[in-house]
Motif scaffolding. Structure first.
Motif, mmCIF file in Angstrom:
data_model
loop_
_atom_site.group_PDB
_atom_site.id
_atom_site.type_symbol
_atom_site.label_atom_id
_atom_site.label_comp_id
_atom_site.label_asym_id
_atom_site.label_seq_id
_atom_site.Cartn_x
_atom_site.Cartn_y
_atom_site.Cartn_z
ATOM 1 N N VAL A 151 9.744 12.677 -3.939
ATOM 2 C CA VAL A 151 9.655 11.254 -3.562
ATOM 3 C C VAL A 151 9.277 11.096 -2.096
ATOM 4 N N ARG A 152 8.744 12.141 -1.493
ATOM 5 C CA ARG A 152 8.495 12.122 -0.046
ATOM 6 C C ARG A 152 7.404 11.134 0.356
ATOM 7 N N TYR A 153 6.333 11.052 -0.417
ATOM 8 C CA TYR A 153 5.257 10.114 -0.092
ATOM 9 C C TYR A 153 5.795 8.688 -0.139
ATOM 10 N N SER A 154 6.519 8.356 -1.214
ATOM 11 C CA SER A 154 7.091 7.015 -1.350
ATOM 12 C C SER A 154 8.086 6.729 -0.230
ATOM 13 N N GLY A 155 8.949 7.694 0.059
ATOM 14 C CA GLY A 155 9.987 7.484 1.068
ATOM 15 C C GLY A 155 9.430 7.333 2.462
ATOM 16 N N ALA A 156 8.546 8.253 2.865
ATOM 17 C CA ALA A 156 7.991 8.199 4.217
ATOM 18 C C ALA A 156 7.159 6.940 4.421
ATOM 19 N N SER A 157 6.326 6.594 3.424
ATOM 20 C CA SER A 157 5.478 5.402 3.557
ATOM 21 C C SER A 157 6.302 4.134 3.639
ATOM 22 N N THR A 158 7.290 4.005 2.766
ATOM 23 C CA THR A 158 8.094 2.786 2.746
ATOM 24 C C THR A 158 8.862 2.614 4.053
ATOM 25 N N ALA A 159 9.495 3.685 4.514
ATOM 26 C CA ALA A 159 10.270 3.603 5.759
ATOM 27 C C ALA A 159 9.376 3.235 6.937
ATOM 28 N N TYR A 160 8.235 3.900 7.053
ATOM 29 C CA TYR A 160 7.342 3.651 8.186
ATOM 30 C C TYR A 160 6.800 2.229 8.165
ATOM 31 N N GLN A 161 6.440 1.740 6.967
ATOM 32 C CA GLN A 161 5.860 0.399 6.898
ATOM 33 C C GLN A 161 6.899 -0.689 7.148
ATOM 34 N N ILE A 162 8.162 -0.450 6.793
ATOM 35 C CA ILE A 162 9.219 -1.401 7.151
ATOM 36 C C ILE A 162 9.267 -1.552 8.665
ATOM 37 N N GLY A 163 9.258 -0.435 9.368
ATOM 38 C CA GLY A 163 9.274 -0.476 10.828
ATOM 39 C C GLY A 163 8.042 -1.136 11.410
ATOM 40 N N SER A 164 6.896 -0.887 10.800
ATOM 41 C CA SER A 164 5.651 -1.457 11.315
ATOM 42 C C SER A 164 5.636 -2.973 11.189
ATOM 43 N N ILE A 165 6.171 -3.484 10.086
ATOM 44 C CA ILE A 165 6.218 -4.940 9.918
ATOM 45 C C ILE A 165 7.179 -5.556 10.924
ATOM 46 N N GLY B 25 0.818 -1.209 0.000
ATOM 47 C CA GLY B 25 0.000 0.000 0.000
ATOM 48 C C GLY B 25 0.850 1.256 0.000
ATOM 49 N N GLY B 26 1.939 1.228 0.793
ATOM 50 C CA GLY B 26 2.834 2.379 0.827
ATOM 51 C C GLY B 26 3.482 2.637 -0.513
ATOM 52 N N LEU B 27 3.935 1.571 -1.178
ATOM 53 C CA LEU B 27 4.577 1.728 -2.490
ATOM 54 C C LEU B 27 3.582 2.177 -3.553
ATOM 55 N N LEU B 28 2.419 1.540 -3.574
ATOM 56 C CA LEU B 28 1.408 1.862 -4.577
ATOM 57 C C LEU B 28 0.919 3.299 -4.425
ATOM 58 N N MET B 29 0.487 3.647 -3.224
ATOM 59 C CA MET B 29 -0.056 4.988 -3.024
ATOM 60 C C MET B 29 1.044 6.029 -2.939
ATOM 61 N N GLY B 30 2.242 5.600 -2.532
ATOM 62 C CA GLY B 30 3.366 6.518 -2.561
ATOM 63 C C GLY B 30 3.681 6.954 -3.981
ATOM 64 N N HIS B 31 3.652 5.994 -4.926
ATOM 65 C CA HIS B 31 3.921 6.313 -6.334
ATOM 66 C C HIS B 31 2.930 7.354 -6.851
ATOM 67 N N PHE B 32 1.643 7.067 -6.669
ATOM 68 C CA PHE B 32 0.632 7.991 -7.197
ATOM 69 C C PHE B 32 0.518 9.253 -6.348
ATOM 70 N N GLY B 33 0.841 9.139 -5.059
ATOM 71 C CA GLY B 33 0.831 10.329 -4.214
ATOM 72 C C GLY B 33 1.899 11.325 -4.610
ATOM 73 N N ASP B 34 3.054 10.814 -5.082
ATOM 74 C CA ASP B 34 4.119 11.690 -5.565
ATOM 75 C C ASP B 34 3.871 12.163 -6.998
ATOM 76 N N ARG B 35 3.064 11.396 -7.745
ATOM 77 C CA ARG B 35 2.784 11.767 -9.132
ATOM 78 C C ARG B 35 1.511 12.603 -9.276
ATOM 79 N N VAL B 36 0.452 12.186 -8.586
ATOM 80 C CA VAL B 36 -0.876 12.789 -8.775
ATOM 81 C C VAL B 36 -1.242 13.733 -7.645
ATOM 82 N N GLY B 37 -0.849 13.377 -6.422
ATOM 83 C CA GLY B 37 -1.173 14.243 -5.292
ATOM 84 C C GLY B 37 -1.501 13.469 -4.038
ATOM 85 N N ARG B 38 -1.323 14.145 -2.898
ATOM 86 C CA ARG B 38 -1.578 13.496 -1.611
ATOM 87 C C ARG B 38 -3.072 13.267 -1.383
#
Length: 458
Positions: free
Chosen positions: A374-388, A81-94
């Protein structure tokens, strides 16, 4: 070293008004609280009812382990979810991704409330339950990054951590809501009625909450920082590729930093419900009320941790929290194992103070590790790694450790190690690379905290 990007300075005329900032904070807080409500009612149901409903077995511990395993499955989907929405969040908008995550989470949660159990459709019941849990994980995986960025990218420069803490406060509000609903349902209904259909009520109630959150989010505009990227035509075609090309080390280190905080969150909000009722022999209502008390402490102290971070800088406050967690791991279980509700409340309050000293500055801290593109992708990916690594498997690991050793000491050791790992990673993490607040634009450089010597390399 990360590639430096042009500044995304927001024109003075485009700075958000106080009203717009309030709307964004409200939408971030309420929306995130509802998403976490959806995510946590699954945890409560896994501890209380999902074992016999969807994973029937002659061994209650095996059923509980299976239910907690299905809970953990949601965490495996969160990076997707972080990668998918991070991609479009950085491309299309938050904003667009926040709406999508809300719809996905709501649909999956309501569907769980309508799902037939094992006795009705056999093996398809747990298969469909796990599938819907995966969809919940995808939804919440994209929610955190978007909500945090909207809050931080709308913030005044001197209140970045406080604004970023609003989505963080959504987590304890979600826990409070989930447990209050279960307290009400379990007290109104007879046990047989609860087992037959009453457990479904909290899931179905989500439909009303989702509509409220969607209405609030439809009224807000995208963040000033993202608008500046669109204005300058600086969108990245493949944000995730750009992220790992230039920021791989930062993503991994920030993920390790984020391990301890969710470990505490899921220990007290999910595992303790099963541990208190099954191992300590406490009443279900007693444990639910203790968890609600803990969530109230959590809510207040997250704001406190964020205010401290804005005053003294994000990094030292986070380190204080990790140190407190490490020191409190064994005393926490010494108090809990007395079975005395007052002692348990004290144990919860102290460990959640440690969690909040990490969670308060965490949102702004992680957001400002990455440039806007790349902030949406970066923040989401980092946070979800920690959450797992820290949160998703905590109830499952804790249950397994207690079953293997018949003692809480191994769980305390595991919790202590989580604190040490997060402390060590934060000690070497270079923070404040990019300032994300609305009235400061984006600047490469050390953390702008007003406190000399903080930020940058440890």
């Amino acid at each position: 070293m990360a590639e430096q990007t042009p500044a995304s300075t927001v024109p003075v005329s485009a700075l958000p008004s106080a009203k717009k900032r309030r709307q964004v904070l409200g939408a971030s807080l309420v929306g995130t609280a509802i998403e976490w409500y959806d995510f946590f009612i699954y945890g409560s149901a896994a501890a209380l009812i999902f074992g016999p409903q969807f994973f029937p077995t002659d061994d209650p511990t095996a059923g509980t382990l299976a239910a907690f395993a299905s809970f953990a499955v949601g965490f495996l989907a969160r990076p997707l979810g972080g990668l998918l929405m991070g991609h479009f969040g950085d491309r299309v908008g938050r904003k667009s991704m926040l709406l999508f995550s809300m719809l996905l989470m709501g649909a999956a949660t309501v569907a769980i409330g309508l799902l037939p159990n094992y006795a009705t459709i056999g093996i398809w019941a747990p298969i469909l339950l796990v599938t819907l849990r995966l969809l919940q994980g995808i939804g919440v995986g994209g929610e955190w990054g978007g909500a945090v960025l909207m809050a931080v990218e709308y913030s005044p420069s001197k209140r970045r951590a406080f604004y970023g803490s609003f989505p963080q406060m959504g987590l304890p509000i979600g826990i409070i809501g989930a447990n209050v609903v279960f307290v009400i349902v379990t007290n109104i209904l007879a046990p047989k009625a609860f087992e037959a259909w009453g457990w479904r009520v909290p899931f179905l109630f989500s439909a009303v909450l989702i509509l409220i959150a969607l209405w609030m989010r439809l009224r807000i505009e995208d963040s000033p920082a993202f608008k500046a990227v669109k204005r300058d035509n600086r969108e990245v075609k493949a944000p995730i590729l750009d992220l790992f090309r230039h920021h791989t080390g930062t993503v991994l280190l920030a993920g390790i930093v984020s391990i301890a905080a969710p470990a505490i969150g899921y220990l007290y909000s999910v595992y303790m419900l099963s541990y208190g009722t099954g191992t300590l022999g406490l009443e279900r209502n007693t444990m639910l009320l203790l968890i609600i008390f803990g969530a109230v402490c959590h809510l207040v102290t997250i704001a406190f941790g964020a205010l401290l971070a804005d005053r003294f800088a994000q990094k030292p406050v986070f380190l204080w929290g990790a140190a407190l967690l490490t020191a409190w791991a064994f005393p926490f279980f010494w108090l809990v194992d007395t079975g005395n509700p007052v002692n348990i409340a004290i144990a919860f309050a102290v460990i959640l103070l440690g969690q909040s000293l990490m969670a308060g500055p965490q949102a702004a801290l992680i957001a400002e590790l990455f440039p806007t593109e790349v902030r949406y992708s970066g923040a989401s990916t980092a946070y979800q790694i920690g959450s797992i690594l820290g949160g998703g498997f905590m109830p499952l690991i804790a249950t397994g450790l207690y079953a293997a050793f018949n003692s809480s000491a191994p769980i305390a050791v595991y919790l202590l190690l989580m604190g040490l790992v997060s402390f060590a990673a934060m000690a070497v993490l270079k923070v404040g690379r990019y300032q994300a607040s609305a009235d400061a634009g984006e600047q490469s450089g050390p953390e702008q905290s007003g406190v000399p010597g903080h930020g940058g390399a440890a």
